[in-house]
Design a protein around this motif. Structure first.
Motif: not given
Length: 381
Positions: A39-41, A98-99, A122-123, A129-130
Motif C-alpha cells: 500500500d505504497l504512499g 514499469m522498470p 495492496l493499496g 500497478s495494483i
C-alpha cells in the motif's frame, strides 16, 4: 510459493487487518510467511502487525533497485513470519514506473526459495500497478464491506482486473489491442463495456488474442471476504457482487467467508498486537482462523473451483454469518450476567451501532440518488 494478494475497491474496509492477521495465522500453522506492505504512499501495515516503525522499506529498495532486497526484510515477533514494510515518506513510491514494478516483482518471486506463502497487502483503488500485483495470482482476495459504496467498488476493482487481463492478453500491434484502444479513445471507458459483448468482436477480428484471453480468464478465480458486517443479513450483499461478475464479466468468484465488526480490533490496534494474538477466542479471530484454514486446505494457484463449489462457498458463508452472530449474542449475554458489562454499556453500544447504521443509510440514499440520475441519462454502471 503460494502468492496471496489482498485488495479492496476502496479504503476503510479492513483490508490491512485481514492481511496482517491472516499472515499470523499462516505462520502459526507452521508456514514460512512473508507479509509485504504494497500500500505504497499510505503504508501503515506495521501498526496493525505491531511492528516497530521501519527504518527501511520498499521505497528504500526502489530508490536503488540494484541494492540487496533482503536488507528491507524484517523479522517479527511471530515465529515463521517476516515482514517487508512499505514506505510513505519517500516521494513517488505510490506510482511505480514499469522498470520499478518489474524489479520489485522479480525480487518478490525470488523469495520462493525460503518462503511458503507471500501475502501482499495492496493499496486501495485500481491503479495499474495494483492490478498487476493482484494478477500475480489467480486466487487474489478482495475484501469488501456491506456498505453500498464498498460493494460497488469491489465489483469495479474486479472489473478493472479483468480488463487489465484482457489488455495484457492482446499484444502490441494486434487487431484486438487496436480495437480496445479505439474504444478507450472514443470515450466509452469501461463503464458500458461488458465482457460478453466485447468477446464476440475480438474473436471475429483476432482469434489468437481471443484464445489467449479466454484461457487466462478461465483460470482466474478471485476470492471474496465480507468484513465489518453487523447482522447476518449483511452477508447477502456478497451475492450482488457474484451476480454482477457472472453477468457482466464472465467471472466466477469464490466466497471465503465473513468477519463481524468488533471493537476489539481498535483495542488490539492501540496495543499494537494483531487481534488474533490479542484475543484468539474472539468471534473476529475465529473467523480469521476459519478463513486461513480454507486457504491452506485449498489446492495451489492453478486450481479453479467448479459451479457447485462456488455455490457451496456462498451457502457456507451464510451459515457462518448466522453461527457467528449467535456466538456474539451469547458472549454479550455472558458479559451482562457476569457484570463485566452493565446495561448502560450495552445501551451505549447499541446507540453507537445505530449511529453507524444511520450513516450507512444516508450513504445508501446518496448512492441511490446518483444511480437514479445516471439511469435517467442512459448511463450504465
Amino acid at each position: 510459493m503460494r502468492i496471496i494478494p489482498i485488495a479492496s475497491g476502496k479504503g476503510g474496509v479492513g483490508k490491512s487487518l485481514v492481511a496482517a492477521n491472516l499472515a499470523v495465522a499462516f505462520a502459526q500453522a507452521g508456514k514460512r510467511v512473508v507479509l509485504t506492505d504494497l500500500d505504497l504512499g499510505a503504508s501503515n501495515l506495521h501498526l496493525v502487525l505491531g511492528h516497530h516503525s521501519p527504518q527501511m522499506g520498499i521505497g528504500t529498495f526502489l530508490n536503488n533497485t540494484k541494492s540487496n532486497f533482503h536488507d528491507v526484510i524484517a523479522e517479527t515477533d511471530v515465529r515463521g513470519l517476516r515482514f517487508i514494510p512499505g514506505d510513505n515518506e519517500i516521494p513517488g513510491t505510490a506510482n511505480l514506473s514499469m522498470p520499478q514494478r518489474k524489479a520489485l516483482v522479480k525480487r518478490l518471486l525470488a523469495l520462493q526459495e525460503d518462503t511458503d506463502i507471500l501475502v501482499l497487502d495492496l493499496g486501495a483503488g485500481t491503479h495499474q500497478s495494483i492490478l498487476d500485483f493482484f494478477l500475480l495470482s489467480n486466487q487474489g482476495i478482495v475484501v469488501s464491506a456491506p456498505a453500498v459504496t464498498a460493494v460497488l467498488n469491489a465489483y469495479v476493482f474486479l472489473k478493472n482486473s479483468v480488463f487489465r487481463l484482457m489488455f495484457n492478453a492482446c499484444g502490441k500491434g494486434s487487431p484486438a489491442r487496436a480495437y480496445l484502444e479505439k474504444i478507450r479513445k472514443d470515450g466509452a471507458g469501461h463503464s458500458k463495456l461488458y465482457i460478453p459483448k466485447i468477446l464476440p468482436e475480438i474473436k471475429k477480428i483476432d482469434k489468437d488474442s481471443y484464445a489467449k484471453f479466454t484461457e487466462r480468464l478461465s483460470s482466474l478465480s478471485p476470492r471474496l471476504i465480507m468484513n465489518l458486517i453487523d447482522d447476518p443479513k449483511n452477508a447477502d450483499v456478497a451475492m450482488k457482487i457474484r451476480r454482477s461478475c457472472e453477468e457482466y464479466l464472465d467471472l466466477q468468484i469464490e466466497h471465503l467467508g465473513i468477519i463481524y465488526r468488533d471493537v476489539l480490533q481498535d483495542t488490539a490496534l492501540a496495543s499494537r498486537i494483531p487481534v488474533i494474538l490479542y484475543k484468539p477466542q474472539s468471534v473476529l479471530s475465529q473467523a480469521i482462523y476459519r478463513i486461513s484454514e480454507k486457504i491452506l486446505q485449498s489446492p495451489e494457484d492453478k486450481y479453479t473451483p467448479d459451479d457447485k463449489q462456488i455455490e457451496e462457498s456462498f451457502q457456507e458463508a451464510e451459515m457462518e454469518a448466522e453461527m457467528d452472530f449467535d456466538t456474539k449474542m451469547e458472549y454479550i449475554e455472558d458479559l451482562l450476567h457476569s457484570g463485566a458489562m452493565s446495561q448502560g454499556d450495552l445501551i451505549e453500544t447499541v446507540k453507537s451501532q445505530q449511529f453507524e447504521i444511520s450513516k450507512l443509510k444516508k450513504e445508501n440514499n446518496f448512492i441511490k440518488l446518483k444511480l437514479t440520475k445516471a439511469a435517467q441519462q442512459g448511463f450504465k454502471i
